[in-house]
Design a protein around this motif. Structure first.
Motif, PDB file in Angstrom:
ATOM      1  N   ARG A 111       0.816  -1.213   0.000  1.00 53.85           N
ATOM      2  CA  ARG A 111       0.000   0.000   0.000  1.00 53.85           C
ATOM      3  C   ARG A 111       0.851   1.266   0.000  1.00 53.85           C
ATOM      4  O   ARG A 111       1.900   1.317   0.651  1.00 53.85           O
TER       5      ARG A 111
ATOM      6  N   TYR B  41      -4.498 -10.048  -4.057  1.00 55.08           N
ATOM      7  CA  TYR B  41      -4.649  -9.418  -2.730  1.00 55.08           C
ATOM      8  C   TYR B  41      -5.573 -10.229  -1.821  1.00 55.08           C
ATOM      9  O   TYR B  41      -5.162 -10.722  -0.761  1.00 55.08           O
TER      10      TYR B  41
ATOM     11  N   ASP C 211       6.885  -6.746   3.433  1.00 52.54           N
ATOM     12  CA  ASP C 211       5.782  -7.642   3.806  1.00 52.54           C
ATOM     13  C   ASP C 211       5.419  -8.764   2.820  1.00 52.54           C
ATOM     14  O   ASP C 211       5.893  -8.833   1.699  1.00 52.54           O
TER      15      ASP C 211
END
Ligand code: G6P
Length: 479
Positions: free
Chosen positions: A15, A87, A141
């Motif tokens: 993000r 996602y 991540d």
């Protein structure tokens, strides 16, 4: 809109560090998101002309690079199908439950994997395009574990770091993944692979030795091409001073008093704040509290549990099921034990700005953090940062990374409901002196080790590892 020039530091995360806000006149603008990662990296980004590559959260919104609040941002586009497969699917219905000890059952689908590969490639290509010669790229991540290797193939001149914010599972679980070798090789594209805890780094090194067959020694992995990869623990933290300052501000102090008053000035306010996620143990904690009310340990006239559940990943089935479960449980508990104007649980399904969170932390006597598994859990640290007068109690799961540092919390096993009940009662009955002793020690930890120290440690390790590298990104606090 102008494209940012080549950057000496590139942050790659799923993000972007901004949220889109709709203005009253119908236009939209971008506001920095309240997350700790942005506040940690913002100063380093400014010092090093940093660029941040990430997804806006939208579908098919082909946007050019832009600047928000002086940060150079490069948006990554995803199609609706990619959002579903990369996602919601592979990242959040395969990896997320697998890496959190199978709290939910991971799903394995080959088309989700294909999408994971192609979206990771898109991030890697954008990073390759925006990084200056010999730049440092820091990839974040579980959504982007293939980026380090893909990027190294495109740009061998770069220094690449990877940091995993969530737990890294033991070999017994990781090996279920049909694409386990590709993920390990993806991560090995980095020079430094960082984890929250030493145990996670050790899991990774062991898996690399067993599954990929590379030589390892302690935290080092020796690759056949002569490169050495280091794996280490870098427990993340929060903007401690920022939270403390907020908690001391007049507006927050007033708002905290208002919250207690609105709750009917009970003697004890319990608080939970979590993303609405099945790893967080929200159901078990509310059950424990409900039973304590049922059994007469707490009375709704003088105790209330405020639970904030921040909406999250609502298209993923497990998250929808969880929402229904919690709605039902809260309904039962309030229906059975609440009185007029006095619910046992005050349940809020919403997200709030930092100021409101700080006011809630100030208003709460007992903070209850009970995940089944959590990489770190920043809420626990934020609560401690806000209790500058050494009041308040923290009930904390031993399965949160934070429990390795916050040893003076009331540590619990979230699978043990009776143990959790005893801890809630113990924390509510403890005297001020005992609470102050515990809080003082925990505050020392979060003050000494804040998020700037975390970023500093990681970047120092990444850049000092190889002195032949000519362009060394310096952490901001050293300048
Ligand atoms: C966790 C993950 C982050 C993620 C965040 C919010 O903290 O480690 O990578 O961004 O949850 O989840 P979301 O799916 O909304 O990005």
């Amino acid at each position: 809109m102008t494209s940012p020039g080549p950057a000496a530091l590139v942050i790659v995360a799923n993000r972007l560090p901004v949220d889109q806000v709709s203005e009253p006149d119908g236009t939209t603008s971008w506001r920095p998101s309240p997350g700790g990662l942005v506040s940690a990296l913002e100063p380093v980004m400014r010092e090093n002309d940093g660029t941040w590559i990430g997804w806006t959260g939208g579908r098919d919104d082909r946007m050019e690079p832009f600047e928000a609040d002086d940060l150079d941002l490069v948006p990554v586009t995803m199609t609706a199908q990619e959002v579903e497969e990369f996602y919601e699917g592979f990242s959040n219905a395969t990896l997320w439950p697998l890496y959190h000890d199978l709290v939910a059952k991971p799903e394995f689908h080959r088309e989700w994997w294909d999408s994971y590969v192609s979206v990771n490639r898109r991030f890697a290509e954008l990073a390759a395009e925006h990084a200056a010669e010999s730049a440092t790229v820091w990839v974040h991540d579980y959504q982007l574990q293939l980026v380090p290797q893909m990027l190294r193939e495109l740009r061998p001149d770069l220094r690449i770091g990877f940091y995993l914010h969530i737990p890294f599972p033991p070999a017994e679980l990781f090996q279920q993944l049909p694409w386990r070798r590709q993920i390990l090789e993806g991560l090995l594209g980095a020079d430094l692979v960082g984890f929250q805890l030493p145990g996670a780094a050790a899991n990774f090194v062991r898996l690399v030795r067993q599954r990929v067959g590379h030589k390892t020694h302690r935290d080092l992995i020796y690759l056949p091409d002569g490169r050495t990869v280091r794996a280490g623990a870098f427990p993340i933290s929060i903007d401690t001073a920022g939270y403390e300052e907020l908690a001391r501000s007049e507006a927050v102090v007033e708002r905290a008093a208002e919250i207690r008053e609105a709750l009917g000035d009970p003697r004890k306010v319990f608080l939970g704040i979590d993303r609405l996620d099945y790893t967080k143990g929200i159901h078990a904690r509310l059950r424990a509290f409900g039973e304590l009310v049922r059994d007469g340990h707490f009375d709704v006239e003088d105790a209330v549990f405020v639970q904030v559940a921040v909406p999250s990943r609502e298209q993923v089935e497990q998250y929808r099921l969880l929402r229904d479960d919690i709605d039902r449980l809260v309904g039962h508990i309030n229906g059975d034990y609440g009185r007029i104007g006095r619910p046992a649980i005050s349940y809020l399904h919403s997200s709030y700005p930092r100021e409101e969170m700080a006011a809630l932390y100030r208003a709460a006597d007992i903070m209850v953090v009970t995940p089944y598994r959590d990489g770190m859990n920043l809420v626990a640290k934020e609560y401690v940062a806000c209790r500058h007068d050494n009041t308040g109690a923290l009930v904390l799961s031993e399965f949160a990374g934070a429990a390795e540092e916050l040893r003076q919390a009331y540590l619990i096993n979230p699978y043990d409901i009776n143990g959790m009940k005893s801890a809630l009662v113990g924390a509510a009955r403890a005297d001020d002196k005992e609470l102050a002793r515990r809080m003082r020690a925990m505050r020392k930890t979060v003050i000494q080790h804040d998020v700037a120290a975390w970023a500093d440690d990681f970047l120092t390790e990444l850049n000092d590892g190889d002195l032949t590298h000519d362009k060394v990104v310096r952490p901001a606090r050293r300048l």
